[in-house]
Design a protein around this motif. Structure first.
Motif, PDB file in Angstrom:
ATOM      1  N   SER A 241       5.706 -22.113 -19.846  1.00  0.00           N
ATOM      2  CA  SER A 241       4.606 -21.494 -19.097  1.00  0.00           C
ATOM      3  C   SER A 241       4.104 -22.350 -17.949  1.00  0.00           C
ATOM      4  O   SER A 241       3.666 -21.812 -16.930  1.00  0.00           O
ATOM      5  CB  SER A 241       3.432 -21.182 -20.037  1.00  0.00           C
ATOM      6  OG  SER A 241       3.804 -20.251 -21.018  1.00  0.00           O
TER       7      SER A 241
ATOM      8  N   GLN B  86      -0.378 -19.837 -15.678  1.00  0.00           N
ATOM      9  CA  GLN B  86      -0.846 -18.473 -15.419  1.00  0.00           C
ATOM     10  C   GLN B  86      -1.275 -17.789 -16.714  1.00  0.00           C
ATOM     11  O   GLN B  86      -0.616 -17.895 -17.742  1.00  0.00           O
ATOM     12  CB  GLN B  86       0.250 -17.653 -14.747  1.00  0.00           C
ATOM     13  CG  GLN B  86      -0.224 -16.288 -14.273  1.00  0.00           C
ATOM     14  CD  GLN B  86       0.887 -15.474 -13.631  1.00  0.00           C
ATOM     15  OE1 GLN B  86       1.670 -14.841 -14.313  1.00  0.00           O
ATOM     16  NE2 GLN B  86       0.943 -15.500 -12.295  1.00  0.00           N
TER      17      GLN B  86
ATOM     18  N   VAL C  85      -2.574 -13.932 -18.169  1.00  0.00           N
ATOM     19  CA  VAL C  85      -2.583 -12.509 -17.851  1.00  0.00           C
ATOM     20  C   VAL C  85      -3.475 -11.784 -18.847  1.00  0.00           C
ATOM     21  O   VAL C  85      -3.280 -11.887 -20.067  1.00  0.00           O
ATOM     22  CB  VAL C  85      -1.168 -11.907 -17.888  1.00  0.00           C
ATOM     23  CG1 VAL C  85      -1.209 -10.421 -17.562  1.00  0.00           C
ATOM     24  CG2 VAL C  85      -0.248 -12.640 -16.917  1.00  0.00           C
TER      25      VAL C  85
ATOM     26  N   GLU D 297      -4.914  -7.948 -19.857  1.00  0.00           N
ATOM     27  CA  GLU D 297      -4.619  -6.527 -19.680  1.00  0.00           C
ATOM     28  C   GLU D 297      -5.826  -5.697 -20.103  1.00  0.00           C
ATOM     29  O   GLU D 297      -6.331  -5.847 -21.219  1.00  0.00           O
ATOM     30  CB  GLU D 297      -3.385  -6.135 -20.481  1.00  0.00           C
ATOM     31  CG  GLU D 297      -2.119  -6.842 -20.005  1.00  0.00           C
ATOM     32  CD  GLU D 297      -0.884  -6.422 -20.788  1.00  0.00           C
ATOM     33  OE1 GLU D 297      -1.060  -5.817 -21.877  1.00  0.00           O
ATOM     34  OE2 GLU D 297       0.237  -6.678 -20.328  1.00  0.00           O
TER      35      GLU D 297
ATOM     36  N   ARG E 217      -3.548  -5.338 -14.883  1.00  0.00           N
ATOM     37  CA  ARG E 217      -2.984  -6.639 -15.247  1.00  0.00           C
ATOM     38  C   ARG E 217      -3.592  -7.672 -14.301  1.00  0.00           C
ATOM     39  O   ARG E 217      -3.248  -7.731 -13.122  1.00  0.00           O
ATOM     40  CB  ARG E 217      -1.461  -6.634 -15.138  1.00  0.00           C
ATOM     41  CG  ARG E 217      -0.784  -5.899 -16.282  1.00  0.00           C
ATOM     42  CD  ARG E 217       0.732  -5.874 -16.128  1.00  0.00           C
ATOM     43  NE  ARG E 217       1.298  -7.206 -15.990  1.00  0.00           N
ATOM     44  CZ  ARG E 217       1.643  -7.990 -17.024  1.00  0.00           C
ATOM     45  NH1 ARG E 217       1.471  -7.555 -18.252  1.00  0.00           N
ATOM     46  NH2 ARG E 217       2.168  -9.169 -16.819  1.00  0.00           N
TER      47      ARG E 217
ATOM     48  N   LYS F  69      -3.979 -11.340 -13.170  1.00  0.00           N
ATOM     49  CA  LYS F  69      -3.240 -12.596 -13.237  1.00  0.00           C
ATOM     50  C   LYS F  69      -4.029 -13.697 -12.528  1.00  0.00           C
ATOM     51  O   LYS F  69      -4.374 -13.565 -11.352  1.00  0.00           O
ATOM     52  CB  LYS F  69      -1.860 -12.453 -12.581  1.00  0.00           C
ATOM     53  CG  LYS F  69      -0.952 -11.439 -13.264  1.00  0.00           C
ATOM     54  CD  LYS F  69       0.409 -11.394 -12.583  1.00  0.00           C
ATOM     55  CE  LYS F  69       1.349 -10.446 -13.285  1.00  0.00           C
ATOM     56  NZ  LYS F  69       2.695 -10.440 -12.663  1.00  0.00           N
TER      57      LYS F  69
ATOM     58  N   TYR G   3      -4.893 -18.313 -12.823  1.00  0.00           N
ATOM     59  CA  TYR G   3      -4.451 -19.600 -13.363  1.00  0.00           C
ATOM     60  C   TYR G   3      -5.636 -20.338 -13.974  1.00  0.00           C
ATOM     61  O   TYR G   3      -6.700 -20.431 -13.360  1.00  0.00           O
ATOM     62  CB  TYR G   3      -3.808 -20.458 -12.279  1.00  0.00           C
ATOM     63  CG  TYR G   3      -2.444 -19.970 -11.857  1.00  0.00           C
ATOM     64  CD1 TYR G   3      -1.287 -20.546 -12.383  1.00  0.00           C
ATOM     65  CD2 TYR G   3      -2.310 -18.931 -10.948  1.00  0.00           C
ATOM     66  CE1 TYR G   3      -0.042 -20.097 -12.011  1.00  0.00           C
ATOM     67  CE2 TYR G   3      -1.047 -18.471 -10.567  1.00  0.00           C
ATOM     68  CZ  TYR G   3       0.074 -19.059 -11.108  1.00  0.00           C
ATOM     69  OH  TYR G   3       1.320 -18.618 -10.751  1.00  0.00           O
TER      70      TYR G   3
ATOM     71  N   LYS H 217      -8.581 -16.319 -21.031  1.00  0.00           N
ATOM     72  CA  LYS H 217      -8.182 -14.921 -21.198  1.00  0.00           C
ATOM     73  C   LYS H 217      -9.310 -14.109 -21.823  1.00  0.00           C
ATOM     74  O   LYS H 217      -9.611 -12.984 -21.390  1.00  0.00           O
ATOM     75  CB  LYS H 217      -6.927 -14.841 -22.066  1.00  0.00           C
ATOM     76  CG  LYS H 217      -6.350 -13.441 -22.193  1.00  0.00           C
ATOM     77  CD  LYS H 217      -5.035 -13.484 -22.951  1.00  0.00           C
ATOM     78  CE  LYS H 217      -4.405 -12.100 -23.032  1.00  0.00           C
ATOM     79  NZ  LYS H 217      -3.084 -12.146 -23.716  1.00  0.00           N
TER      80      LYS H 217
END
Length: 283
Positions: free
Chosen positions: A178, A186, A188, A190, A240, A242, A244, A255
């Motif tokens: 990763s 990064q 992600v 959703e 989505r 995205k 960092y 997240k």
């Protein structure tokens, strides 16, 4: 006279391999070798603790310092084995070759899997598909690499479980990395929203929420991708997001932070109460 000559020749005959081994390996040498191995073991533990403490204190160089661990272990053990062979046992070169060949053949047949893992560990250290501190995915396992040993490598999963993976398996399977040595990676998130939601407004809302997070790494871009999907036989909009994270340790906190702030703001604006668009029934 012939019998006397035979006895004299037997006395002058070179020592056998067994007698040579008995001469080279005495009780004192065995105890000395065991002492060196014990000292080496605790020295490795001490060096590992020093490296870990330095890594935790120097946050910006944490991953670089931790990567010194595997190389230092191999160096210390190699030096210890060299001292035992060259300094303690000190055998002639012919004996080293003869005994080494015999032991090599025996060990090769008896421990093929162990040797595969050892060579795999050496190749991982030299080739560096991943290093200590990287977040990797292997098969069903995902987590942070905490150590790379000669037999296996260990990762810590998001559930705080330690998984030991044989190095031979790591060399023979695809490994997803990763962050590849970087401190950031990064993340992600959703988000599923009703199909009738105001997409431009939601995209602006999502970016504002991400930039409000204290875990965001500001030197890399934030992207919001909009997809149309089917979920529970209804059309929905899938965001989505995205971005960092500034430190891989905060991956899941970041997240969760993104998801919570985006959903909270969407709920406040009433976007989660949009009209559901079911799939048209077939005639």
């Amino acid at each position: 006279a012939q019998a006397q000559a035979t006895e004299t020749g037997a006395e002058d005959a070179p020592p056998t391999e067994i007698s040579e081994i008995g001469r080279l390996i005495s009780v004192g040498k065995i105890l000395y070798a065991i002492l060196i191995l014990i000292v080496t073991y605790f020295l490795n533990k001490f060096v590992g603790l020093v490296i870990d403490n330095l890594a935790e204190r120097a946050t910006n160089y944490r991953l670089f310092i931790k990567r010194l661990g595997p190389a230092s272990r191999i160096l210390i053990w190699s030096l210890s084995i060299y001292i035992i062979i060259a300094g303690v046992i000190a055998p002639p070169m012919q004996t080293v070759i003869a005994i080494g060949a015999s032991i090599g053949i025996a060990v090769g047949f008896a421990s093929q899997d162990i040797l595969k893992n050892i060579f795999g560990g050496i190749m991982i250290i030299l080739d560096s598909p991943f290093q200590v501190g990287d977040k990797i995915a292997v098969g069903d396992h995902y987590g942070e690499v905490t150590s790379i040993g000669l037999r296996s490598s260990r990762i810590v999963t998001p559930d705080d479980s330690v998984v030991s993976i044989p190095n031979a398996e790591l060399m023979n399977h695809a490994v997803s990395n990763s962050n590849s040595g970087a401190l950031n990676c990064q993340v992600v998130a959703e988000i599923y929203l009703p199909a009738t939601v105001d997409i431009p407004a939601v995209k602006r809302l999502a970016k504002d929420a991400v930039y409000a997070s204290s875990y965001l790494f500001l030197n890399k871009p934030v992207e919001v991708i909009v997809l149309n999907e089917l979920k529970d036989r209804n059309y929905v909009v899938k965001l989505r997001v995205k971005a960092y994270v500034l430190d891989i340790r905060y991956e899941f906190l970041f997240k969760s932070d993104m998801t919570e702030m985006i959903l909270e703001e969407c709920n406040r604006r009433g976007y989660l109460e949009g009209e559901v668009m079911p799939i048209p029934s077939q005639l």
